[in-house]
Scaffold this active site. Structure first.
Site, PDB file in Angstrom:
ATOM      1  N   GLY A 120      49.091 -14.898  -5.981  1.00 50.45           N
ATOM      2  CA  GLY A 120      47.805 -14.550  -5.836  1.00 50.45           C
ATOM      3  C   GLY A 120      46.973 -15.478  -5.004  1.00 50.45           C
ATOM      4  N   SER A 121      46.002 -15.130  -4.319  1.00 53.33           N
ATOM      5  CA  SER A 121      45.078 -15.898  -3.498  1.00 53.33           C
ATOM      6  C   SER A 121      44.043 -16.678  -4.555  1.00 53.33           C
ATOM      7  CB  SER A 121      44.400 -15.137  -2.365  1.00 53.33           C
ATOM      8  OG  SER A 121      45.330 -14.701  -1.499  1.00 53.33           O
ATOM      9  N   GLY A 122      43.271 -17.647  -4.051  1.00 51.42           N
ATOM     10  CA  GLY A 122      42.240 -18.264  -4.766  1.00 51.42           C
ATOM     11  C   GLY A 122      42.821 -19.660  -5.244  1.00 51.42           C
ATOM     12  N   HIS A 123      43.781 -20.045  -5.116  1.00 51.39           N
ATOM     13  CA  HIS A 123      44.964 -21.373  -5.510  1.00 51.39           C
ATOM     14  C   HIS A 123      44.968 -22.151  -4.166  1.00 51.39           C
ATOM     15  CE1 HIS A 123      45.082 -19.400  -9.294  1.00 51.39           C
ATOM     16  NE2 HIS A 123      46.092 -18.378  -8.573  1.00 51.39           N
ATOM     17  N   ASP A 166      53.772 -10.878 -10.740  1.00 50.09           N
ATOM     18  CA  ASP A 166      54.657 -11.459  -9.663  1.00 50.09           C
ATOM     19  C   ASP A 166      55.885 -10.890  -9.991  1.00 50.09           C
ATOM     20  OD1 ASP A 166      52.856 -13.361  -7.952  1.00 50.09           O
ATOM     21  OD2 ASP A 166      52.530 -13.864 -10.091  1.00 50.09           O
ATOM     22  N   HIS A 202      44.542 -20.055 -14.520  1.00 49.61           N
ATOM     23  CA  HIS A 202      43.654 -18.983 -14.346  1.00 49.61           C
ATOM     24  C   HIS A 202      42.819 -18.930 -15.469  1.00 49.61           C
ATOM     25  CE1 HIS A 202      47.541 -17.568 -12.429  1.00 49.61           C
ATOM     26  NE2 HIS A 202      46.921 -17.276 -11.362  1.00 49.61           N
TER      27      HIS A 202
END
Length: 577
Positions: free
Chosen positions: A50-53, A106, A215
């Site tokens: 996922g993006s945002g990391h 994932d 998260h």
């Protein structure tokens, strides 16, 4: 700062490629980054999540690191097609090793991508990183999440692949690295995901939480904020016990800021940690202090310890380079290139709400092609309007991204259906809507909710009008597919707890007509959602909470309820959105 949430990941990746055009290219129409100097005639390394990391995952693609990155939506895994297309781009006939964090979404999406690769003749293996030991006990270590320890695993994998080893050997040594990394995190303030109005969790200014996930998944203990020395002493004690560290062990250390913690404080953390390690006779081979695996503006840090032997040390010491992570001296053989090859505009293709039309007033006895299309559009609008509610539900025991993911998927459904004309089968509309969700949402929800539409309609003979019996049969087939893919059953605190009773209600009431069947199904779904409050989660990010998840409803089950409710409202002619 995000004007258009749906395109934010694509805009972020485009900015990265514009800035580092010398090293990278972006696959057209895909959220995938390819290193221009990727390996030739060797095993390819593909990472993703996922993006945002950031800088995870894009920051670990480059010389001596990964060959390519498949980027999902914010806090959601990439979809199978994206992963497959990324792997095809860098495969050299020697096989592809996928590396990603161990999360339900994932795992599902990369497994499906491996199937696509294998069907296309591409050999694959995978390594799921599971360094977050706070997320599950040792007897369930394969359920543990992957967080900042990813960095060490990527580094070793890239070096072994550079050495020209076989896919089997790259997999063996990378797995060995994974098994020698442990991480514990500490949160001091929450993050707010793009598209959400509220933070992913709540933490008072004078509070902190040990073991909180990247998260915002609840950790192992919430306490009052104390000084760095006391915090590090507790975290080091946990790591030492988990890894059974002994005098003479050689380690590498990563002090990772979660997004807003300044370097000033991170270096103080390492100062206190090093003193403890030195006192215990540990040999620190290398250390890095900075922000390597973040979650927006989340406050806090994590400590990752990588125990090495001579084999792992050899590969750790090999050079690597990316704009955000480098070791040693790496000779760059990439030539300058024209910026224009990577120039593209990110287009906003959101579909404005169309007027929802029904073939007649009053209750519908069947669903023709036009009604089916309009019902699916109505459900999409309903889910999108309930994004804040689904986010709030998911934030209680998850990471708060379910509402975002469902809304993004339904926006894609609207786009696909908007362009779909001349269809002669109602099943085709469900199939196309399911495909749109599967290939846009990412995460476990993309696979599961895409299957809820897709699996039931796939391979059905074309039919211009659907009866109650058709819908009941379709949902039963969808349920079977969802269970087969996700392995969840009744009582596991998932969407199955709502979908299973829905199917039973549909089969028992199909002979009463569409409306009566859907009224029964809606009530069954509502009861299923209520029942999830009693269950301990067996799947997803809430699984690590154990009994602490009791008392909260499941977000996926809630979405099933809203979808069935949307069907009933459309059939009855009582539209509310």
């Amino acid at each position: 700062m995000n004007k258009d949430i749906e395109n934010s990941v694509e805009e972020m990746l485009s900015g990265y490629v514009y800035a580092y055009n010398r090293y990278y290219k972006k696959l057209k129409d895909e959220n995938s980054i390819i290193y221009k100097g990727h390996r030739k005639d060797k095993v390819a390394i593909v990472i993703g999540g996922g993006s945002g990391h950031e800088p995870l995952f894009t920051g670990y693609c480059g010389a001596g690191l990964a060959d390519a990155v498949a980027c999902g939506n914010i806090c959601a895994s990439p979809n199978p097609k994206l992963i497959f297309d990324t792997a095809k781009e860098v495969d050299q006939g020697k096989g592809v090793l996928f590396i990603y964090g161990c999360y339900a979404g994932d795992n599902l999406n990369f497994d499906m991508a491996e199937y696509l690769c294998n069907s296309a003749g591409i050999k694959t293996k995978n390594v799921r990183v599971q360094d977050d030991f706070s997320s599950a006990p040792k007897e369930r270590k394969y359920d543990r999440r992957g967080i900042a320890g990813d960095v060490f695993v990527f580094k070793i994998a890239g070096a072994v692949a550079d050495a020209g080893e076989s896919l089997e050997e790259v997999h063996r040594i990378t797995s060995k690295a994974r098994d020698n990394v442990s991480t514990i995190g500490l949160a001091t303030s929450p993050a707010t995901l793009p598209g959400n109005d509220k933070p992913t969790f709540e933490l008072e200014d004078d509070e902190m939480e040990y073991g909180m996930g990247l998260h915002g998944e609840p950790g192992i203990e919430r306490t009052k904020l104390v000084d760095a020395e006391t915090i590090v002493d507790r975290m080091y004690s946990e790591i030492k016990k988990e890894m059974d560290l002994k005098k003479g062990d050689e380690v590498c250390v990563l002090i990772n800021g979660l997004g807003s913690t300044p370097l000033f404080e991170l270096n103080i953390v390492y100062y206190n940690l090093y003193r403890l390690m030195h006192k215990d006779g540990l040999k620190v081979h290398d250390a890095d202090v900075g922000s390597y695996c973040t979650c927006m503006e989340m406050g806090g840090f994590s400590i990752s310890v990588f125990r090495i032997d001579e084999e792992l040390k050899k590969y750790y010491d090999m050079p690597c380079f990316s704009p955000y992570y480098a070791k040693g001296s790496y000779v760059n053989h990439i030539t300058e290139s024209d910026d224009s090859e990577n120039f593209f505009e990110v287009k906003n293709e959101n579909v404005e709400n169309e007027s929802i039309e029904r073939s007649k007033s009053g209750v519908l006895e069947t669903l023709n092609v036009s009604d089916t299309k309009n019902m699916l559009l109505y459900i999409a609008n309903k889910i999108i309007s309930n994004k804040p509610y689904l986010t709030e539900v998911d934030s209680k025991i998850g990471d708060g991204d379910h509402g975002i993911g469902m809304a993004l998927g339904m926006e894609k459904v609207k786009k696909v259906l908007h362009k779909l004309n001349g269809v002669d089968s109602a099943y085709k509309l469900f199939e196309e809507a399911g495909n749109a969700m599967l290939m846009s949402m990412g995460g476990a929800s993309g696979v599961i909710f895409g299957s809820m539409y897709l699996a039931g309609a796939k391979d059905k003979a074309p039919k211009a009008s659907l009866t109650a019996f058709d819908l009941a049969d379709m949902e039963e087939k969808s349920l079977n597919s969802v269970v087969e893919i996700g392995h969840a059953g009744l009582g596991d605190k998932t969407m199955v707890d709502a979908l299973h009773p829905v199917v039973i209600a549909m089969k028992n009431n199909a002979d009463k007509g569409l409306l009566e069947m859907l009224l029964a199904a809606e009530e069954a779904a509502r009861t299923g959602v209520e029942n999830t409050k009693k269950y301990v989660a067996k799947f997803g990010r809430a699984k690590s909470l154990g009994k602490r998840a009791v008392g909260f409803q499941d977000a996926g089950a809630t979405s099933v309820y809203l979808i069935i409710q949307g069907m009933r409202e459309f059939v009855e002619g009582k539209l509310e959105v």
